[in-house]
Design a protein around this motif. Structure first.
Motif, PDB file in Angstrom:
ATOM      1  N   ASP A   1     -21.937 -23.637 -27.127  1.00  0.00           N
ATOM      2  CA  ASP A   1     -22.403 -24.552 -27.966  1.00  0.00           C
ATOM      3  C   ASP A   1     -21.966 -22.762 -29.411  1.00  0.00           C
ATOM      4  O   ASP A   1     -22.454 -21.947 -29.557  1.00  0.00           O
ATOM      5  CB  ASP A   1     -23.630 -24.884 -29.397  1.00  0.00           C
ATOM      6  CG  ASP A   1     -23.083 -26.166 -29.721  1.00  0.00           C
ATOM      7  OD1 ASP A   1     -21.840 -26.372 -30.376  1.00  0.00           O
ATOM      8  OD2 ASP A   1     -24.653 -26.114 -30.396  1.00  0.00           O
ATOM      9  N   GLN A   2     -20.548 -23.329 -29.566  1.00  0.00           N
ATOM     10  CA  GLN A   2     -20.179 -22.340 -30.703  1.00  0.00           C
ATOM     11  C   GLN A   2     -20.473 -22.211 -31.790  1.00  0.00           C
ATOM     12  O   GLN A   2     -20.019 -23.267 -32.783  1.00  0.00           O
ATOM     13  CB  GLN A   2     -18.133 -21.782 -30.266  1.00  0.00           C
ATOM     14  CG  GLN A   2     -17.172 -20.904 -31.465  1.00  0.00           C
ATOM     15  CD  GLN A   2     -17.536 -19.553 -30.925  1.00  0.00           C
ATOM     16  OE1 GLN A   2     -17.464 -19.211 -29.679  1.00  0.00           O
ATOM     17  NE2 GLN A   2     -18.354 -18.909 -32.073  1.00  0.00           N
ATOM     18  N   VAL A   3     -20.989 -21.074 -32.470  1.00  0.00           N
ATOM     19  CA  VAL A   3     -20.913 -21.165 -34.326  1.00  0.00           C
ATOM     20  C   VAL A   3     -19.856 -20.680 -34.560  1.00  0.00           C
ATOM     21  O   VAL A   3     -19.657 -19.647 -34.551  1.00  0.00           O
ATOM     22  CB  VAL A   3     -22.675 -20.151 -34.284  1.00  0.00           C
ATOM     23  CG1 VAL A   3     -22.324 -20.203 -35.901  1.00  0.00           C
ATOM     24  CG2 VAL A   3     -23.676 -20.446 -33.473  1.00  0.00           C
ATOM     25  N   GLY A   4     -19.361 -21.155 -35.796  1.00  0.00           N
ATOM     26  CA  GLY A   4     -18.140 -20.883 -36.480  1.00  0.00           C
ATOM     27  C   GLY A   4     -16.913 -20.637 -35.337  1.00  0.00           C
ATOM     28  O   GLY A   4     -16.934 -21.016 -34.873  1.00  0.00           O
ATOM     29  N   PRO A   5     -15.815 -19.882 -35.534  1.00  0.00           N
ATOM     30  CA  PRO A   5     -14.906 -19.697 -35.325  1.00  0.00           C
ATOM     31  C   PRO A   5     -15.100 -18.667 -33.708  1.00  0.00           C
ATOM     32  O   PRO A   5     -15.831 -18.391 -34.031  1.00  0.00           O
ATOM     33  CB  PRO A   5     -13.851 -18.523 -36.166  1.00  0.00           C
ATOM     34  CG  PRO A   5     -15.171 -18.456 -37.152  1.00  0.00           C
ATOM     35  CD  PRO A   5     -16.454 -19.086 -37.112  1.00  0.00           C
ATOM     36  N   ALA A   6     -14.452 -18.800 -32.915  1.00  0.00           N
ATOM     37  CA  ALA A   6     -14.169 -18.157 -31.799  1.00  0.00           C
ATOM     38  C   ALA A   6     -13.633 -16.564 -31.765  1.00  0.00           C
ATOM     39  O   ALA A   6     -13.939 -16.128 -31.403  1.00  0.00           O
ATOM     40  CB  ALA A   6     -13.847 -18.974 -30.254  1.00  0.00           C
ATOM     41  N   CYS A   7     -12.703 -17.624 -32.556  1.00  0.00           N
ATOM     42  CA  CYS A   7     -11.711 -16.153 -32.253  1.00  0.00           C
ATOM     43  C   CYS A   7     -11.718 -15.042 -33.566  1.00  0.00           C
ATOM     44  O   CYS A   7     -12.208 -15.578 -34.716  1.00  0.00           O
ATOM     45  CB  CYS A   7     -10.156 -16.998 -32.910  1.00  0.00           C
ATOM     46  SG  CYS A   7      -8.819 -15.319 -32.192  1.00  0.00           S
ATOM     47  N   HIS A   8     -10.934 -13.527 -33.105  1.00  0.00           N
ATOM     48  CA  HIS A   8     -11.964 -12.700 -34.189  1.00  0.00           C
ATOM     49  C   HIS A   8     -10.978 -13.110 -35.909  1.00  0.00           C
ATOM     50  O   HIS A   8     -10.788 -12.314 -36.581  1.00  0.00           O
ATOM     51  CB  HIS A   8     -11.542 -11.228 -33.838  1.00  0.00           C
ATOM     52  CG  HIS A   8      -9.893 -10.944 -33.392  1.00  0.00           C
ATOM     53  ND1 HIS A   8      -8.756 -11.710 -32.829  1.00  0.00           N
ATOM     54  CD2 HIS A   8      -9.116 -10.185 -34.362  1.00  0.00           C
ATOM     55  CE1 HIS A   8      -7.870 -11.117 -32.202  1.00  0.00           C
ATOM     56  NE2 HIS A   8      -7.869 -10.182 -32.961  1.00  0.00           N
ATOM     57  N   THR A   9      -9.561 -14.126 -35.230  1.00  0.00           N
ATOM     58  CA  THR A   9      -9.133 -14.023 -36.665  1.00  0.00           C
ATOM     59  C   THR A   9      -9.146 -14.827 -37.572  1.00  0.00           C
ATOM     60  O   THR A   9      -8.497 -15.342 -38.647  1.00  0.00           O
ATOM     61  CB  THR A   9      -7.206 -14.782 -36.194  1.00  0.00           C
ATOM     62  OG1 THR A   9      -7.448 -15.983 -34.823  1.00  0.00           O
ATOM     63  CG2 THR A   9      -6.567 -13.990 -34.856  1.00  0.00           C
ATOM     64  N   GLY A  10     -10.613 -15.577 -37.174  1.00  0.00           N
ATOM     65  CA  GLY A  10     -10.892 -16.704 -37.750  1.00  0.00           C
ATOM     66  C   GLY A  10     -10.984 -18.259 -37.855  1.00  0.00           C
ATOM     67  O   GLY A  10     -10.980 -19.195 -37.659  1.00  0.00           O
ATOM     68  N   ASP A  11      -9.308 -18.370 -36.484  1.00  0.00           N
ATOM     69  CA  ASP A  11      -9.188 -19.116 -35.931  1.00  0.00           C
ATOM     70  C   ASP A  11     -10.735 -20.198 -34.999  1.00  0.00           C
ATOM     71  O   ASP A  11     -11.506 -18.829 -34.826  1.00  0.00           O
ATOM     72  CB  ASP A  11      -8.420 -19.167 -34.777  1.00  0.00           C
ATOM     73  CG  ASP A  11      -6.472 -19.134 -35.817  1.00  0.00           C
ATOM     74  OD1 ASP A  11      -6.692 -19.762 -36.535  1.00  0.00           O
ATOM     75  OD2 ASP A  11      -5.840 -18.754 -35.084  1.00  0.00           O
ATOM     76  N   ARG A  12     -10.646 -20.617 -34.700  1.00  0.00           N
ATOM     77  CA  ARG A  12     -11.660 -22.164 -34.063  1.00  0.00           C
ATOM     78  C   ARG A  12     -11.795 -21.280 -32.246  1.00  0.00           C
ATOM     79  O   ARG A  12     -12.199 -21.148 -32.156  1.00  0.00           O
ATOM     80  CB  ARG A  12     -11.207 -23.482 -34.168  1.00  0.00           C
ATOM     81  CG  ARG A  12     -12.949 -24.569 -33.563  1.00  0.00           C
ATOM     82  CD  ARG A  12     -13.870 -24.273 -33.738  1.00  0.00           C
ATOM     83  NE  ARG A  12     -14.836 -24.978 -32.297  1.00  0.00           N
ATOM     84  CZ  ARG A  12     -16.265 -25.306 -33.257  1.00  0.00           C
ATOM     85  NH1 ARG A  12     -16.884 -23.730 -33.290  1.00  0.00           N
ATOM     86  NH2 ARG A  12     -16.597 -25.689 -31.464  1.00  0.00           N
ATOM     87  N   SER A  13     -10.311 -21.044 -31.989  1.00  0.00           N
ATOM     88  CA  SER A  13      -9.987 -20.710 -30.874  1.00  0.00           C
ATOM     89  C   SER A  13      -8.883 -19.535 -31.012  1.00  0.00           C
ATOM     90  O   SER A  13      -8.289 -19.548 -31.580  1.00  0.00           O
ATOM     91  CB  SER A  13      -9.218 -22.020 -29.993  1.00  0.00           C
ATOM     92  OG  SER A  13      -8.256 -21.758 -29.002  1.00  0.00           O
ATOM     93  N   CYS A  14      -9.397 -19.077 -29.780  1.00  0.00           N
ATOM     94  CA  CYS A  14      -8.199 -17.841 -29.274  1.00  0.00           C
ATOM     95  C   CYS A  14      -6.710 -17.897 -29.118  1.00  0.00           C
ATOM     96  O   CYS A  14      -5.599 -18.027 -29.050  1.00  0.00           O
ATOM     97  CB  CYS A  14      -8.903 -17.078 -28.682  1.00  0.00           C
ATOM     98  SG  CYS A  14     -10.260 -15.834 -28.764  1.00  0.00           S
TER      99      CYS A  14
END
Lengths: 139, 139
Positions: free
Chosen positions: B97-110
């Motif tokens: 269960d991912q809180v917020g974006p997973a990606c360091h760019t701010g995107d949900r997914s990398c």
């Protein structure tokens, strides 16, 4: 087989691609409509080129040391609908239409039989207490 | 954080695990309910143990050479609901269960920003002509 439509030039993708010491990148194959993660395999540049030009998922088999058109012998092909590169350009995501089982065991997914651990839904409550801000150092 | 409930003993998992020369295995993190593939990262044995005991996805950062509790600085944690090992024991799948974006760019997914190629739905018709039988040589 139809070639895939390129959203960026192949040369641009290959120039960005970060390969492991063997020249490979891991590839996640996901069933395009259900979202199921089917398997993880590996591609080198040529496997990616072949996949793009044929629309059929083509991997580099590390155990056999050769290219491997998924389903070539089993009929359990992966028809590729979308290819994505991740933010640090070292992993590919293939959204595919998987014919039959993806796994050599006959399971639909290579992860079906491999449950290691789980948490009951009611114990997985999010803990937002540690949520601060800023960016996450994605390596 | 709650520990995960083990479906098999950790020792059994570690005895089966096939690691790369650096002692790592790739890990696919998938949002448990939507099926979205969020990112791929790496674990060694200790990262897996920490993940199992805390319920928080903990990786080995190859770029920083240290353990990395996902969301530790950003708050964008991954609360693990399920861990699966694939058929040849060299890849892990984490349903999180991912809180917020997973990606360091701010995107949900990398993978959100990395579209490389696609095929239009009407050109992705399955070609069953090559479907034969037998098993697919999964390396």
């Amino acid at each position: 087989m139809p070639a895939l439509l390129l959203d960026v030039p192949v040369a641009d993708v290959l120039s960005r691609l970060t390969r492991d010491p063997a020249g490979l990148v891991p590839v996640v194959a996901q069933q395009w409509d259900t979202g199921e993660v089917l398997m993880v395999a590996w591609m080198d540049d040529e496997a990616l080129r072949r996949t793009l030009s044929t629309g059929r998922a083509t991997y580099w088999s590390r155990s056999r040391g050769q290219y491997w058109v998924k389903g070539e012998t089993s009929g359990h092909a992966q028809h590729v609908r979308e290819i994505r590169l991740d933010c640090d350009a070292d992993t590919l995501l293939l959204k595919v239409d998987q014919v039959g089982p993806a796994c050599h065991t006959g399971d639909r997914s290579c992860f079906d039989a491999g449950l290691v651990a789980h948490t009951a839904p009611d114990t997985s409550a999010r803990d937002h207490a540690d949520a601060t801000a800023a960016s996450d150092g994605r390596p």
